[in-house]
Motif scaffolding. Sequence first.
Motif, PDB file in Angstrom:
ATOM      1  N   VAL A 522       0.860  -1.176   0.000  1.00 53.55           N
ATOM      2  CA  VAL A 522       0.000   0.000   0.000  1.00 53.55           C
ATOM      3  C   VAL A 522       0.898   1.228   0.000  1.00 53.55           C
ATOM      4  CG1 VAL A 522      -1.810   1.276   1.190  1.00 53.55           C
ATOM      5  CG2 VAL A 522      -1.777  -1.217   1.310  1.00 53.55           C
ATOM      6  N   THR A 523       0.727   2.049  -1.014  1.00 53.93           N
ATOM      7  CA  THR A 523       1.492   3.286  -1.088  1.00 53.93           C
ATOM      8  C   THR A 523       0.523   4.452  -1.005  1.00 53.93           C
ATOM      9  OG1 THR A 523       2.982   4.616  -2.475  1.00 53.93           O
ATOM     10  CG2 THR A 523       1.453   3.167  -3.614  1.00 53.93           C
ATOM     11  N   GLY A 524       0.804   5.398  -0.074  1.00 58.01           N
ATOM     12  CA  GLY A 524      -0.149   6.467   0.207  1.00 58.01           C
ATOM     13  C   GLY A 524       0.260   7.802  -0.366  1.00 58.01           C
ATOM     14  N   ASP A 525      -0.727   8.540  -0.838  1.00 55.07           N
ATOM     15  CA  ASP A 525      -0.471   9.885  -1.357  1.00 55.07           C
ATOM     16  C   ASP A 525       0.082  10.794  -0.262  1.00 55.07           C
ATOM     17  OD1 ASP A 525      -1.623   8.753  -3.532  1.00 55.07           O
ATOM     18  OD2 ASP A 525      -3.115  10.321  -3.869  1.00 55.07           O
ATOM     19  N   GLU A 526      -0.516  10.719   0.934  1.00 53.31           N
ATOM     20  CA  GLU A 526      -0.074  11.600   2.010  1.00 53.31           C
ATOM     21  C   GLU A 526       1.370  11.305   2.407  1.00 53.31           C
ATOM     22  OE1 GLU A 526      -4.147  12.761   4.379  1.00 53.31           O
ATOM     23  OE2 GLU A 526      -3.088  10.958   5.008  1.00 53.31           O
ATOM     24  N   MET A 527       1.740  10.036   2.423  1.00 50.81           N
ATOM     25  CA  MET A 527       3.121   9.677   2.750  1.00 50.81           C
ATOM     26  C   MET A 527       4.081  10.232   1.705  1.00 50.81           C
ATOM     27  SD  MET A 527       5.214   8.111   4.803  1.00 50.81           S
ATOM     28  CE  MET A 527       4.245   6.974   5.775  1.00 50.81           C
ATOM     29  N   GLN A 528       3.707  10.056   0.425  1.00 50.85           N
ATOM     30  CA  GLN A 528       4.568  10.573  -0.640  1.00 50.85           C
ATOM     31  C   GLN A 528       4.678  12.084  -0.585  1.00 50.85           C
ATOM     32  OE1 GLN A 528       6.298   8.668  -2.754  1.00 50.85           O
ATOM     33  NE2 GLN A 528       5.513   6.835  -1.740  1.00 50.85           N
ATOM     34  N   VAL A 529       3.552  12.753  -0.346  1.00 49.19           N
ATOM     35  CA  VAL A 529       3.575  14.220  -0.254  1.00 49.19           C
ATOM     36  C   VAL A 529       4.410  14.646   0.945  1.00 49.19           C
ATOM     37  CG1 VAL A 529       2.152  16.254   0.205  1.00 49.19           C
ATOM     38  CG2 VAL A 529       1.386  14.556  -1.441  1.00 49.19           C
ATOM     39  N   GLY A 530       4.212  13.960   2.073  1.00 50.02           N
ATOM     40  CA  GLY A 530       4.983  14.314   3.267  1.00 50.02           C
ATOM     41  C   GLY A 530       6.482  14.143   3.062  1.00 50.02           C
ATOM     42  N   GLU A 531       6.883  13.040   2.432  1.00 51.57           N
ATOM     43  CA  GLU A 531       8.299  12.807   2.169  1.00 51.57           C
ATOM     44  C   GLU A 531       8.856  13.852   1.207  1.00 51.57           C
ATOM     45  OE1 GLU A 531       8.486   8.842   0.753  1.00 51.57           O
ATOM     46  OE2 GLU A 531       8.316   7.917   2.751  1.00 51.57           O
ATOM     47  N   SER A 532       8.049  14.223   0.212  1.00 50.35           N
ATOM     48  CA  SER A 532       8.500  15.254  -0.726  1.00 50.35           C
ATOM     49  C   SER A 532       8.667  16.597  -0.025  1.00 50.35           C
ATOM     50  CB  SER A 532       7.492  15.369  -1.881  1.00 50.35           C
ATOM     51  OG  SER A 532       7.876  16.357  -2.790  1.00 50.35           O
ATOM     52  N   PHE A 534       9.233  17.078   3.162  1.00 49.17           N
ATOM     53  CA  PHE A 534      10.383  16.943   4.048  1.00 49.17           C
ATOM     54  C   PHE A 534      11.686  17.176   3.279  1.00 49.17           C
ATOM     55  CE2 PHE A 534      13.785  14.142   5.547  1.00 49.17           C
ATOM     56  CZ  PHE A 534      13.972  14.622   6.833  1.00 49.17           C
ATOM     57  N   SER A 535      11.745  16.601   2.086  1.00 49.02           N
ATOM     58  CA  SER A 535      12.952  16.761   1.268  1.00 49.02           C
ATOM     59  C   SER A 535      13.191  18.223   0.904  1.00 49.02           C
ATOM     60  CB  SER A 535      12.828  15.905   0.009  1.00 49.02           C
ATOM     61  OG  SER A 535      13.934  16.087  -0.831  1.00 49.02           O
ATOM     62  N   TYR A 536      12.114  18.925   0.506  1.00 44.33           N
ATOM     63  CA  TYR A 536      12.261  20.326   0.131  1.00 44.33           C
ATOM     64  C   TYR A 536      12.662  21.186   1.329  1.00 44.33           C
ATOM     65  CZ  TYR A 536      10.386  19.677  -4.561  1.00 44.33           C
ATOM     66  OH  TYR A 536      10.196  19.298  -5.863  1.00 44.33           O
ATOM     67  N   VAL A 537      12.042  20.934   2.483  1.00 45.04           N
ATOM     68  CA  VAL A 537      12.384  21.702   3.691  1.00 45.04           C
ATOM     69  C   VAL A 537      13.832  21.449   4.088  1.00 45.04           C
ATOM     70  CG1 VAL A 537      11.911  21.936   6.142  1.00 45.04           C
ATOM     71  CG2 VAL A 537      10.009  21.792   4.528  1.00 45.04           C
ATOM     72  N   GLN A 538      14.265  20.207   4.028  1.00 44.87           N
ATOM     73  CA  GLN A 538      15.649  19.879   4.387  1.00 44.87           C
ATOM     74  C   GLN A 538      16.630  20.581   3.461  1.00 44.87           C
ATOM     75  OE1 GLN A 538      16.977  15.821   3.794  1.00 44.87           O
ATOM     76  NE2 GLN A 538      17.828  15.813   5.873  1.00 44.87           N
ATOM     77  N   ARG A 539      16.314  20.594   2.148  1.00 42.63           N
ATOM     78  CA  ARG A 539      17.193  21.276   1.195  1.00 42.63           C
ATOM     79  C   ARG A 539      17.265  22.771   1.471  1.00 42.63           C
ATOM     80  NH1 ARG A 539      15.651  17.830  -2.975  1.00 42.63           N
ATOM     81  NH2 ARG A 539      13.964  19.219  -3.575  1.00 42.63           N
ATOM     82  N   TRP A 540      16.091  23.352   1.817  1.00 43.66           N
ATOM     83  CA  TRP A 540      16.076  24.796   2.089  1.00 43.66           C
ATOM     84  C   TRP A 540      16.913  25.121   3.321  1.00 43.66           C
ATOM     85  CZ3 TRP A 540      14.296  27.530   6.320  1.00 43.66           C
ATOM     86  CH2 TRP A 540      14.240  28.910   6.162  1.00 43.66           C
ATOM     87  N   LEU A 541      16.808  24.278   4.348  1.00 45.41           N
ATOM     88  CA  LEU A 541      17.572  24.525   5.571  1.00 45.41           C
ATOM     89  C   LEU A 541      19.074  24.411   5.317  1.00 45.41           C
ATOM     90  CD1 LEU A 541      15.418  22.607   8.184  1.00 45.41           C
ATOM     91  CD2 LEU A 541      15.746  25.073   8.040  1.00 45.41           C
ATOM     92  N   GLU A 546      21.325  31.740   7.081  1.00 41.73           N
ATOM     93  CA  GLU A 546      21.091  31.917   8.503  1.00 41.73           C
ATOM     94  C   GLU A 546      20.891  30.615   9.244  1.00 41.73           C
ATOM     95  OE1 GLU A 546      17.185  32.917   6.307  1.00 41.73           O
ATOM     96  OE2 GLU A 546      19.357  33.091   6.019  1.00 41.73           O
ATOM     97  N   HIS A 547      20.623  29.482   8.496  1.00 41.59           N
ATOM     98  CA  HIS A 547      20.435  28.199   9.165  1.00 41.59           C
ATOM     99  C   HIS A 547      21.527  27.203   8.830  1.00 41.59           C
ATOM    100  CE1 HIS A 547      16.279  29.911   9.118  1.00 41.59           C
ATOM    101  NE2 HIS A 547      16.260  29.395  10.347  1.00 41.59           N
ATOM    102  N   ARG A 548      22.530  27.666   8.059  1.00 45.39           N
ATOM    103  CA  ARG A 548      23.534  26.718   7.597  1.00 45.39           C
ATOM    104  C   ARG A 548      24.280  26.078   8.756  1.00 45.39           C
ATOM    105  NH1 ARG A 548      26.739  29.310   3.036  1.00 45.39           N
ATOM    106  NH2 ARG A 548      24.738  28.980   2.039  1.00 45.39           N
ATOM    107  N   ASP A 549      24.525  26.879   9.846  1.00 48.13           N
ATOM    108  CA  ASP A 549      25.270  26.340  10.976  1.00 48.13           C
ATOM    109  C   ASP A 549      24.365  25.808  12.085  1.00 48.13           C
ATOM    110  OD1 ASP A 549      27.619  27.085   9.707  1.00 48.13           O
ATOM    111  OD2 ASP A 549      27.545  29.110  10.552  1.00 48.13           O
ATOM    112  N   GLY A 550      23.075  25.895  11.861  1.00 54.48           N
ATOM    113  CA  GLY A 550      22.131  25.439  12.875  1.00 54.48           C
ATOM    114  C   GLY A 550      21.875  23.945  12.762  1.00 54.48           C
ATOM    115  N   PRO A 551      21.001  23.441  13.589  1.00 54.40           N
ATOM    116  CA  PRO A 551      20.678  21.996  13.554  1.00 54.40           C
ATOM    117  C   PRO A 551      19.941  21.630  12.268  1.00 54.40           C
ATOM    118  CG  PRO A 551      19.171  23.156  15.019  1.00 54.40           C
ATOM    119  CD  PRO A 551      20.218  24.166  14.624  1.00 54.40           C
ATOM    120  N   VAL A 552      20.209  20.456  11.787  1.00 57.12           N
ATOM    121  CA  VAL A 552      19.556  19.959  10.583  1.00 57.12           C
ATOM    122  C   VAL A 552      18.451  18.982  10.985  1.00 57.12           C
ATOM    123  CG1 VAL A 552      19.860  18.679   8.440  1.00 57.12           C
ATOM    124  CG2 VAL A 552      21.667  20.212   9.256  1.00 57.12           C
ATOM    125  N   ILE A 553      17.283  19.192  10.420  1.00 57.03           N
ATOM    126  CA  ILE A 553      16.152  18.315  10.759  1.00 57.03           C
ATOM    127  C   ILE A 553      16.365  16.945  10.141  1.00 57.03           C
ATOM    128  CG2 ILE A 553      13.655  17.990  10.466  1.00 57.03           C
ATOM    129  CD1 ILE A 553      13.361  20.990  10.437  1.00 57.03           C
TER     130      ILE A 553
END
Length: 553
Positions: A522-532, A534-541, A546-553
């Motif tokens: 079973v593959t879920g749309d919400e899981m795929q959207v959430g993972e996508s 997460f990936s975009y937020v991680q890349r932005w951080l 200003e967040h380059r030296d901060g904690p990485v999620i």
Amino acid sequence: MDLWTILQDVVVLLGASLLIGGAFSRFGQSPIVGYLLAGMLLGGPGSIHAVGSEHEIEAIAELGVALLLFSLGLEFSVTRLKKLGTKPILGGGAQVVLTIFLGFAGAKLFGMSVREAIAFGTMIALSSTAVVLRILMERSEIEMPHGNNSLGVLLTQDMAVVPLALLMTILGGEGDSDEIAWNVIKLILMAAGLILGLFALNKVAVIALGTLTLHRNRELTAIFAVVTGLGAAWASHAVGISPALGAFVAGMLLGSSAFATQVRADVAPLQVVLLTLFFSSAGMVADPIWIVTHAHWVALVVALIIVGKLAVIWVIFVLLGQTTRVAAATGLCLAQIGEFAFVLGAIGRSGGVVSESTYGMVVSAAIVSFFLSAMLVPVAPQFGNWIAQRFGTSGAPLAGTNQRPDPPDVAIIGFGPAGQIASQGLIDRDIKVLVLDLNQAGVRKAKQLGFHAEIGDATQTEVIEHARLAECQVVVITIPHHKSALLILNTIRCRAPHVHIIVRTRYEAYRDDFKTAGADVVTGDEMQVGESLFSYVQRWLMNSPEHRDGPVI
């Protein structure tokens, strides 16, 4: 007769058919026997007369045979019909002629006049399209060698109905030679016009249906199916051709379109009801008291007809180059008197050619042969194998000798963006892929990618069975609607526990429902959207100063 009286009789007859047919089915017998018995007990001569509108019901029930042939035609496009070859058609023509001759000879031995003996041979020449094809289709044997032969012979017999009806009229002395010749010419011209008309109308109808949004208007294909099937039967009757044959031609012309699977599914419920009425109404024709009082003669005639037809068809197909195994199985399938014996007998009786006693004998023998055929047709492959062993002939056993094309390896249900992405790894590979979708844009896209695609609502059991999803290795369900996807999953899983099923779910809340129902993945749309996300937020951080030296999620 009052409409509500007819409706009451239909309901009573169907209810009795349900109970008695269900009882026969419970004990491993064909429900057709129960339907015939229900009609014999409730209506017609010698019954309890619980049903009085037998003639009206009989007229309605004839449409069931037409819809059966229409559904069968959807399976056989022009290309597939050509694969039947000429042997079944030639065999059918030879069988009709030879059976008439043998029936004539036998009737003369019993003291009938020349005209009545010819009429008797004519009535017993045809086999039962409704009984034979119904059983062969139920058992998925229509594409086995003996099934192909039976189909070809039955179609030939349907084509022979009109000439045989003309023969009955001639025997009755109605019309001179010029009038008869003109009727024959007119019939040929009208038949050619009907075929051309059905071809043109099917083309126009498919184009018109292709412009409609069937995934939003599901009732349109149901209306289209009924109008096409019953309309072809009416048009054929109007020009003097067998309605069943006309319906078969209409189905065959429509069979090469993408709508064939869905149309077949939509017409199936009405076909089942009308066919049940047909067998019940056939039972009402018989007089059980007459059959009992003349049981020895009825048994003798039925035995001679079964053995005679079996031998005739067996010999004909052996001479045409078929194996003894296949020829014997074909002969057993067709060893009965058909429903058109009632029609031909009525013509002969009205013309003074057929006596009441002869008509009663043929009708009684036909009903008894219906009962026996419901038990003989299912064992035709085993009979062919037994005959082959007795005669020491070679060849593979009929059981398992199926000429159906291989089922798809992978089926994708729903070909929107999710289905198209899932199919990318299957393009240009030696893998048979079937796409089922009600959206015609998805079907067109699947065909562009080289997949076999059909318009079909996979929530219908008939569509799943016709598409052979239970024989696939993998089924991918991408339909976003939760209940529809769950219904499809349950239906496939009940029929094929071994199939690997992958399901797309729009919401994570439904994941457990699909797992419980038997989904392997079973593959879920919400899981795929959430993972996508997460990936975009991680890349932005990681890229933000200003967040380059901060904690990485």
